[in-house]
Design an enzyme around this catalytic site. Structure first.
Site, PDB file in Angstrom:
ATOM      1  N   ASP A  73       0.882  -1.153   0.000  1.00  0.00           N
ATOM      2  CA  ASP A  73       0.000   0.000   0.000  1.00  0.00           C
ATOM      3  C   ASP A  73       0.933   1.220   0.000  1.00  0.00           C
ATOM      4  OD1 ASP A  73      -2.302   1.647   0.440  1.00  0.00           O
ATOM      5  OD2 ASP A  73      -1.673   1.791   2.530  1.00  0.00           O
ATOM      6  N   ASP A  81      -0.156   5.062   0.847  1.00  0.00           N
ATOM      7  CA  ASP A  81      -0.448   6.064   1.882  1.00  0.00           C
ATOM      8  C   ASP A  81      -0.346   5.458   3.281  1.00  0.00           C
ATOM      9  OD1 ASP A  81      -1.080   8.094  -0.014  1.00  0.00           O
ATOM     10  OD2 ASP A  81      -3.090   7.291  -0.255  1.00  0.00           O
TER      11      ASP A  81
HETATM   12  C1  BG6 Z   1      -5.928   5.530   0.021  1.00  0.00           C
HETATM   13  C2  BG6 Z   1      -6.022   6.278   1.336  1.00  0.00           C
HETATM   14  O1  BG6 Z   1      -4.608   5.098  -0.166  1.00  0.00           O
HETATM   15  O2  BG6 Z   1      -6.305   6.369  -1.067  1.00  0.00           O
HETATM   16  C3  BG6 Z   1      -7.412   6.874   1.489  1.00  0.00           C
HETATM   17  O3  BG6 Z   1      -5.766   5.395   2.399  1.00  0.00           O
HETATM   18  C4  BG6 Z   1      -7.753   7.720   0.276  1.00  0.00           C
HETATM   19  O4  BG6 Z   1      -7.445   7.628   2.670  1.00  0.00           O
HETATM   20  C5  BG6 Z   1      -7.635   6.895  -0.987  1.00  0.00           C
HETATM   21  O5  BG6 Z   1      -9.083   8.219   0.379  1.00  0.00           O
HETATM   22  C6  BG6 Z   1      -7.939   7.690  -2.261  1.00  0.00           C
HETATM   23  O6  BG6 Z   1      -6.952   8.658  -2.432  1.00  0.00           O
HETATM   24  P1  BG6 Z   1      -6.960   9.827  -3.491  1.00  0.00           P
HETATM   25  O7  BG6 Z   1      -5.539  10.318  -3.489  1.00  0.00           O
HETATM   26  O8  BG6 Z   1      -7.355   9.221  -4.800  1.00  0.00           O
HETATM   27  O9  BG6 Z   1      -7.945  10.835  -3.024  1.00  0.00           O
HETATM   28 MG    MG Z   2      -2.705   3.183   3.579  1.00  0.00          MG
END
Ligand code: BG6
Ligand code: MG
Length: 218
Positions: free
Chosen positions: A9, A11
């Site tokens: 993963d 984030d």
């Molecule tokens: C995930 C995060 O990796 O990505 C979430 O854990 C987030 O919190 C999701 O909402 C979508 O991210 P983005 O950058 O497309 O808004």
């Molecule tokens: Mg994450």
């Protein structure tokens, strides 16, 4: 298990962007007139942008039209982009670069499995794109975690059976997605939150993948 591939993963695992997502949602909640806490934020980890907004609105007990939802999701993303546009290679979490590099040198395939639509920008800004043999992001999937789609797509791109893949995750939804895909999962973070993971570690600093595997095989 015989390890052939690792799926990461992004984030909150490779970079500390989970914090930026929280700050951006927090500020949106503020402008809508309610409080959004770090513990509320756990429910949003691994969840897509639009599904996160739905959870946020449920917490604030706010009803919006579909048009306004799109507007607020965009607003949140603009706030989030202000944080990630300041990121550099220094923002990769401690030990990550070393861990990825050792795996590559040991012949293990590396994949990214993130539901973020901003994943490529973050990988490029922090200069870790080249570590990955396959990248799956939010622009390539229909179902966010806990659906296994992101990890099953990663396994397919890496030409590897799900049972030979190991996932690294900081979100409860992500741990569930890995298990739904038939993969073992290492939780990055605290045991109180990630109890369902097969092994939990605080981070990558000083972590050896051989000890991870022997722990999982015990
Ligand atoms: C995930 C995060 O990796 O990505 C979430 O854990 C987030 O919190 C999701 O909402 C979508 O991210 P983005 O950058 O497309 O808004
Ligand atoms: Mg994450």
């Amino acid at each position: 298990m015989i390890l052939k591939a690792c799926l990461f993963d992004l984030d909150g695992v490779l970079v500390d962007t989970a914090r930026f997502h929280y700050l951006a949602w927090h500020s949106l909640a503020n402008s809508l007139g309610f409080k959004f806490t770090e513990s509320d934020n756990e429910r949003l980890k691994g969840v897509s942008r639009m599904d996160s907004l739905e959870i946020l609105l449920e917490i604030g007990n706010i009803k919006l039209s579909e048009k306004d939802k799109l507007k607020y999701a965009q607003e949140k993303n603009q706030l989030y982009l202000q944080y990630i546009r300041k990121m550099t290679r220094e923002d990769v979490l401690p030990g990550v670069r070393e861990f990825l590099s050792t795996l590559r040198h040991s012949g293990i395939l590396l994949g990214l499995g993130s539901v973020s639509r901003n994943a490529l920008e973050i990988l490029n800004r922090t200069d870790i794109t080249a570590f990955f043999d396959a990248i799956v992001d939010g622009t390539m999937i229909t179902h966010a975690k806990p659906d296994p789609e992101v990890f099953l797509t990663g396994a397919r791109l890496l030409n590897t059976d799900p049972e030979s893949c190991l996932v690294f995750e900081d979100a409860v939804a992500g741990v569930r997605a890995a298990h739904h895909a038939g993969m073992k999962c290492v939780g990055i973070g605290s045991p109180e939150i990630l109890a369902e993971a097969d092994l939990i570690v605080p981070g990558f600093q000083g972590l050896s993948w051989k000890s991870v595997i022997s722990n999982l095989n015990e």
